[in-house]
Motif scaffolding. Structure first.
Motif, PDB file in Angstrom:
ATOM      1  N   GLU A  87       0.964  -1.488   0.390  1.00 46.42           N
ATOM      2  CA  GLU A  87      -0.322  -0.148  -0.323  1.00 46.42           C
ATOM      3  C   GLU A  87       1.150   1.388  -0.486  1.00 46.42           C
ATOM      4  N   ARG A  88       1.859   0.976  -0.331  1.00 49.53           N
ATOM      5  CA  ARG A  88       3.164   2.222  -0.378  1.00 49.53           C
ATOM      6  C   ARG A  88       2.511   3.573  -2.152  1.00 49.53           C
ATOM      7  N   LYS A  89       2.086   4.894  -2.008  1.00 57.26           N
ATOM      8  CA  LYS A  89       1.821   5.883  -2.676  1.00 57.26           C
ATOM      9  C   LYS A  89       1.957   4.973  -3.994  1.00 57.26           C
ATOM     10  N   GLY A  90       1.787   5.506  -4.819  1.00 62.66           N
ATOM     11  CA  GLY A  90       1.900   5.334  -5.869  1.00 62.66           C
ATOM     12  C   GLY A  90       2.557   4.099  -6.794  1.00 62.66           C
ATOM     13  N   ILE A  91       3.475   3.104  -5.525  1.00 65.45           N
ATOM     14  CA  ILE A  91       3.720   2.104  -6.242  1.00 65.45           C
ATOM     15  C   ILE A  91       2.891   1.306  -6.077  1.00 65.45           C
ATOM     16  N   SER A  92       2.100   1.355  -5.354  1.00 63.72           N
ATOM     17  CA  SER A  92       0.883   0.014  -5.440  1.00 63.72           C
ATOM     18  C   SER A  92      -0.008   0.299  -6.585  1.00 63.72           C
ATOM     19  N   GLU A  93       0.234   2.239  -6.614  1.00 65.27           N
ATOM     20  CA  GLU A  93      -0.933   2.077  -7.725  1.00 65.27           C
ATOM     21  C   GLU A  93      -0.762   1.781  -9.356  1.00 65.27           C
ATOM     22  N   LYS A  94       0.934   1.301  -9.433  1.00 75.37           N
ATOM     23  CA  LYS A  94       1.526   1.505 -10.415  1.00 75.37           C
ATOM     24  C   LYS A  94       1.018   0.253 -10.671  1.00 75.37           C
ATOM     25  N   SER A  95       2.211  -0.405  -9.689  1.00 71.98           N
ATOM     26  CA  SER A  95       1.577  -2.703  -9.457  1.00 71.98           C
ATOM     27  C   SER A  95      -0.339  -3.356  -9.955  1.00 71.98           C
ATOM     28  N   LEU A  96      -0.438  -2.080  -9.503  1.00 75.76           N
ATOM     29  CA  LEU A  96      -2.337  -2.639  -9.777  1.00 75.76           C
ATOM     30  C   LEU A  96      -2.241  -2.010 -11.585  1.00 75.76           C
ATOM     31  N   TRP A  97      -1.691  -1.303 -12.111  1.00 73.77           N
ATOM     32  CA  TRP A  97      -1.794  -1.550 -13.287  1.00 73.77           C
ATOM     33  C   TRP A  97      -1.152  -1.637 -13.981  1.00 73.77           C
ATOM     34  N   ALA A  98       0.051  -2.630 -14.123  1.00 69.99           N
ATOM     35  CA  ALA A  98       0.562  -3.735 -14.404  1.00 69.99           C
ATOM     36  C   ALA A  98       0.312  -4.940 -14.354  1.00 69.99           C
ATOM     37  N   ILE A  99      -0.715  -5.108 -13.179  1.00 73.46           N
ATOM     38  CA  ILE A  99      -1.470  -6.416 -13.600  1.00 73.46           C
ATOM     39  C   ILE A  99      -2.594  -6.442 -13.763  1.00 73.46           C
ATOM     40  N   VAL A 100      -3.341  -5.107 -14.390  1.00 69.71           N
ATOM     41  CA  VAL A 100      -4.170  -5.574 -15.436  1.00 69.71           C
ATOM     42  C   VAL A 100      -3.261  -4.981 -16.747  1.00 69.71           C
ATOM     43  N   MET A 101      -2.702  -4.617 -17.255  1.00 68.73           N
ATOM     44  CA  MET A 101      -1.911  -5.152 -17.917  1.00 68.73           C
ATOM     45  C   MET A 101      -1.301  -5.925 -18.660  1.00 68.73           C
ATOM     46  N   LEU A 102      -0.824  -7.100 -17.507  1.00 64.20           N
ATOM     47  CA  LEU A 102      -0.532  -8.090 -17.941  1.00 64.20           C
ATOM     48  C   LEU A 102      -1.631  -9.530 -17.503  1.00 64.20           C
ATOM     49  N   LEU A 103      -2.562  -8.664 -17.139  1.00 58.35           N
ATOM     50  CA  LEU A 103      -3.700 -10.069 -17.021  1.00 58.35           C
ATOM     51  C   LEU A 103      -4.799 -10.170 -18.151  1.00 58.35           C
ATOM     52  N   GLU A 104      -5.467  -8.257 -18.972  1.00 57.91           N
ATOM     53  CA  GLU A 104      -5.983  -7.774 -19.632  1.00 57.91           C
ATOM     54  C   GLU A 104      -6.692  -9.132 -20.771  1.00 57.91           C
ATOM     55  N   HIS A 105      -5.366  -9.390 -21.010  1.00 56.05           N
ATOM     56  CA  HIS A 105      -5.576 -10.626 -22.497  1.00 56.05           C
ATOM     57  C   HIS A 105      -6.015 -12.344 -22.296  1.00 56.05           C
ATOM     58  N   HIS A 106      -5.331 -12.118 -20.477  1.00 53.19           N
ATOM     59  CA  HIS A 106      -6.235 -13.234 -19.792  1.00 53.19           C
ATOM     60  C   HIS A 106      -7.725 -13.696 -19.292  1.00 53.19           C
ATOM     61  N   ASN A 107      -7.944 -12.478 -19.125  1.00 54.02           N
ATOM     62  CA  ASN A 107      -9.639 -12.041 -19.044  1.00 54.02           C
ATOM     63  C   ASN A 107     -10.113 -12.605 -17.472  1.00 54.02           C
ATOM     64  N   LYS A 108      -8.412 -12.536 -16.671  1.00 50.49           N
ATOM     65  CA  LYS A 108      -8.451 -12.831 -15.363  1.00 50.49           C
ATOM     66  C   LYS A 108      -8.593 -11.189 -14.428  1.00 50.49           C
ATOM     67  N   VAL A 109      -8.951 -10.522 -15.021  1.00 52.72           N
ATOM     68  CA  VAL A 109      -8.379  -9.082 -13.871  1.00 52.72           C
ATOM     69  C   VAL A 109      -9.532  -8.844 -13.162  1.00 52.72           C
ATOM     70  N   SER A 110     -11.030  -9.647 -13.183  1.00 52.16           N
ATOM     71  CA  SER A 110     -11.914  -9.303 -12.502  1.00 52.16           C
ATOM     72  C   SER A 110     -11.384  -9.919 -11.504  1.00 52.16           C
ATOM     73  N   SER A 111     -11.370 -11.482 -11.750  1.00 50.63           N
ATOM     74  CA  SER A 111     -11.224 -12.238 -10.150  1.00 50.63           C
ATOM     75  C   SER A 111     -10.231 -12.147  -9.405  1.00 50.63           C
ATOM     76  N   PHE A 112      -8.821 -11.841  -9.811  1.00 46.07           N
ATOM     77  CA  PHE A 112      -7.772 -11.196  -9.305  1.00 46.07           C
ATOM     78  C   PHE A 112      -8.500 -10.520  -8.238  1.00 46.07           C
ATOM     79  N   MET A 113      -8.427  -9.086  -8.897  1.00 50.73           N
ATOM     80  CA  MET A 113      -9.132  -7.834  -7.903  1.00 50.73           C
ATOM     81  C   MET A 113     -10.654  -8.495  -6.922  1.00 50.73           C
TER      82      MET A 113
END
Length: 133
Positions: A87-113
């Motif tokens: 939950e470090r400011k900036g770093i955690s948000e960027k990490s979430l964005w990267a997760i979305v990028m990596l899972l976007e094509h795998h249709n697993k974003v929602s379940s991960f979140m």
């Protein structure tokens, strides 16, 4: 060719040894692969980015997360999840964005979140996570 020469430090210039510079090269070389400019193996780029995630320099960690969003693999979401949980400011948000990028094509974003949400306390992060559910 210029990016490859920079990556291999053909010019023997100290600037190309700096992690922040190399991480930006990882990001650019990863994007260049989209246009068939594939001169550095993705595994090499990905490994470098993963190694920099443990840096004490938050700018390097931030750049490594960005780079990983381009050259990473879906299994890299495990380490990105751990970063988000800090939950470090900036770093955690960027990490979430990267997760979305990596899972976007795998249709697993929602379940991960959905799985991540109960572990996050900060309201602003919870809001971002909920936007993907």
């Amino acid at each position: 060719m210029l990016f490859h020469e920079m990556w291999t430090n053909k010019f023997n210039d100290e600037i190309y040894t700096l992690p922040i510079v190399k991480l930006n090269l990882v990001y650019l070389l990863g994007q260049a692969k989209w246009f068939d400019y594939d001169v550095v193996p993705n595994d090499e780029l990905r490994t470098y980015a993963l190694l920099q995630l443990v840096s004490q320099d938050l700018m390097a960690v931030s750049a490594a997360i960005s780079a990983l969003s381009i050259v990473g693999q879906p299994q890299d979401t495990d380490v990105l999840r751990e970063i988000a949980l800090t939950e470090r400011k900036g770093i955690s948000e960027k990490s979430l964005w990267a997760i979305v990028m990596l899972l976007e094509h795998h249709n697993k974003v929602s379940s991960f979140m959905v799985e991540l949400l109960p572990h996050i306390k900060r309201d602003s992060l919870r809001t971002i996570i909920k936007s993907y559910i």
